[in-house]
Enzyme design. Structure first.
Site, PDB file in Angstrom:
ATOM      1  N   HIS A 132     -20.492 -39.901  17.835  1.00  0.00           N
ATOM      2  CA  HIS A 132     -20.842 -38.554  18.295  1.00  0.00           C
ATOM      3  C   HIS A 132     -21.315 -37.663  17.151  1.00  0.00           C
ATOM      4  CE1 HIS A 132     -17.246 -36.829  16.459  1.00  0.00           C
ATOM      5  NE2 HIS A 132     -16.604 -37.896  16.892  1.00  0.00           N
ATOM      6  N   GLY A 133     -22.044 -36.610  17.486  1.00  0.00           N
ATOM      7  CA  GLY A 133     -22.462 -35.637  16.489  1.00  0.00           C
ATOM      8  C   GLY A 133     -21.278 -34.856  15.932  1.00  0.00           C
ATOM      9  N   GLU A 134     -21.539 -34.083  14.903  1.00  0.00           N
ATOM     10  CA  GLU A 134     -20.473 -33.304  14.260  1.00  0.00           C
ATOM     11  C   GLU A 134     -19.719 -32.466  15.286  1.00  0.00           C
ATOM     12  OE1 GLU A 134     -20.531 -30.617  10.360  1.00  0.00           O
ATOM     13  OE2 GLU A 134     -21.115 -29.474  12.152  1.00  0.00           O
ATOM     14  N   SER A 135     -18.393 -32.573  15.271  1.00  0.00           N
ATOM     15  CA  SER A 135     -17.552 -31.787  16.176  1.00  0.00           C
ATOM     16  C   SER A 135     -17.005 -30.564  15.447  1.00  0.00           C
ATOM     17  CB  SER A 135     -16.389 -32.629  16.700  1.00  0.00           C
ATOM     18  OG  SER A 135     -15.408 -32.812  15.692  1.00  0.00           O
ATOM     19  N   TRP A 190     -13.979 -29.900  14.893  1.00  0.00           N
ATOM     20  CA  TRP A 190     -12.917 -30.294  13.957  1.00  0.00           C
ATOM     21  C   TRP A 190     -13.448 -31.153  12.817  1.00  0.00           C
ATOM     22  CZ3 TRP A 190      -7.535 -31.249  16.661  1.00  0.00           C
ATOM     23  CH2 TRP A 190      -7.101 -30.019  17.190  1.00  0.00           C
ATOM     24  N   THR A 238      -8.734 -35.364  14.345  1.00  0.00           N
ATOM     25  CA  THR A 238      -9.039 -35.040  15.738  1.00  0.00           C
ATOM     26  C   THR A 238      -8.372 -35.989  16.727  1.00  0.00           C
ATOM     27  OG1 THR A 238     -11.189 -34.235  14.974  1.00  0.00           O
ATOM     28  CG2 THR A 238     -10.880 -34.444  17.345  1.00  0.00           C
ATOM     29  N   GLY A 239      -8.607 -37.281  16.579  1.00  0.00           N
ATOM     30  CA  GLY A 239      -8.001 -38.241  17.493  1.00  0.00           C
ATOM     31  C   GLY A 239      -8.390 -37.992  18.935  1.00  0.00           C
ATOM     32  N   ARG A 297     -16.908 -34.634  23.018  1.00  0.00           N
ATOM     33  CA  ARG A 297     -17.844 -34.705  21.899  1.00  0.00           C
ATOM     34  C   ARG A 297     -18.736 -35.937  22.002  1.00  0.00           C
ATOM     35  NH1 ARG A 297     -12.601 -35.658  20.194  1.00  0.00           N
ATOM     36  NH2 ARG A 297     -12.152 -37.382  18.766  1.00  0.00           N
ATOM     37  N   GLU A 335     -11.575 -42.147  20.394  1.00  0.00           N
ATOM     38  CA  GLU A 335     -11.198 -42.195  18.980  1.00  0.00           C
ATOM     39  C   GLU A 335      -9.774 -42.744  18.855  1.00  0.00           C
ATOM     40  OE1 GLU A 335     -11.416 -42.724  16.009  1.00  0.00           O
ATOM     41  OE2 GLU A 335     -12.382 -40.940  15.163  1.00  0.00           O
ATOM     42  N   HIS A 392     -16.824 -43.143  18.814  1.00  0.00           N
ATOM     43  CA  HIS A 392     -16.176 -42.387  17.742  1.00  0.00           C
ATOM     44  C   HIS A 392     -16.092 -43.220  16.474  1.00  0.00           C
ATOM     45  CE1 HIS A 392     -14.828 -39.365  20.725  1.00  0.00           C
ATOM     46  NE2 HIS A 392     -14.894 -40.417  21.522  1.00  0.00           N
ATOM     47  N   GLY A 393     -15.799 -42.545  15.365  1.00  0.00           N
ATOM     48  CA  GLY A 393     -15.769 -43.239  14.088  1.00  0.00           C
ATOM     49  C   GLY A 393     -14.889 -44.475  14.082  1.00  0.00           C
ATOM     50  N   ASN A 394     -13.676 -44.353  14.608  1.00  0.00           N
ATOM     51  CA  ASN A 394     -12.749 -45.483  14.545  1.00  0.00           C
ATOM     52  C   ASN A 394     -12.925 -46.491  15.665  1.00  0.00           C
ATOM     53  OD1 ASN A 394     -10.886 -45.317  12.159  1.00  0.00           O
ATOM     54  ND2 ASN A 394     -10.675 -43.228  12.929  1.00  0.00           N
TER      55      ASN A 394
END
Length: 246
Positions: free
Chosen positions: A9-12, A14, A21-22, A60, A87, A180-182
């Protein structure tokens, strides 16, 4: 040969505030929306089209997907949402500033919590208002996490990939996954059999499409970030530095 595109996702809000964020459901910043639009432009520039998309149940990621599909004039394609693409749940760290947390616990400990494979952060208390049991979107789940390691994230992402996404890929559909990143790190670890030690160093920038090409036997041929190489390198470095005190 098969192809699939993944996008974090783009910058959130948080991300901007450098907070863990999680599963907290925060929205995109204006920059995050622009990152999604830029991703759409890059995908169109390279001639990509999609037949269906997958995303998490967090806004997000959903808004990033909406923005990409809108700009590509693909709002009509089927979209499947699943908590399994969420995430990683950051437990009691959710909402805390990463740099401030590093100043208290040390950068090494925060790096372990952020990037290690099997060591989770401190868990949420079951009665904490941040616990997912207080969120109706998870009301049908029998077991809810109060924290997750990357290993735990792998254990929910990979079965979803194999059961839900791979059949669509091998049927010939062009697939876009916005997560998400993770959850993306979890999938990449599985796809490329990255070691537990090496996965610590993998950083996924926001809003950058990641192209995977597979053989007919679903063996990875290529992973490629789409866009300007220097910009992507800087974005990765920014992700890596989030858990430092300065």
């Amino acid at each position: 040969m098969y192809e699939i595109v993944l996008i974090r996702h783009g910058e959130s809000e948080w991300n901007l505030a450098n907070r863990f964020t999680g599963w907290a459901d925060v929205d995109l910043t204006d920059k995050g929306v622009l990152e999604a639009k830029k991703a759409a432009q890059e995908l169109m520039k390279q001639g990509f089209m999609f037949d269906m998309a997958y995303t998490s149940v967090l806004k997000r990621a959903i808004r990033t997907l909406w923005t990409v599909l809108d700009d590509m004039d693909l709002m009509w394609i089927p979209v499947t949402r699943s908590w399994r693409l969420n995430e990683r749940h950051y437990g009691d760290l959710q909402g805390l500033n990463k740099a401030e947390t590093a100043s208290v616990h040390g950068e090494e400990q925060v790096l372990i919590w952020r990037r290690s494979y099997s060591i989770p952060p401190p868990p949420l208390n079951d009665k904490d208002q941040r616990h997912p049991s207080n969120d109706s979107r998870y009301s049908e789940l029998k077991k809810l996490p109060n924290v997750e390691s990357l290993k735990d994230t792998v254990e929910r992402v990979v079965p979803y990939w194999e059961k839900e996404i791979i059949p669509s890929v091998v049927s010939g559909k062009k697939i876009l996954v916005v997560a998400h990143g993770n959850s993306i790190r979890a999938l990449i670890k599985y796809l490329e059999d990255i070691s537990e030690d090496e996965i610590v160093n993998l950083n996924i920038p926001t809003g950058v499409p990641v192209l995977y090409r597979f053989t007919d036997k679903l063996e990875v041929l290529e992973r490629k970030f789409l866009g300007d190489e220097e910009e992507i390198k800087k974005a990765m470095e920014n992700v890596a530095s989030q858990g430092k005190t300065k």
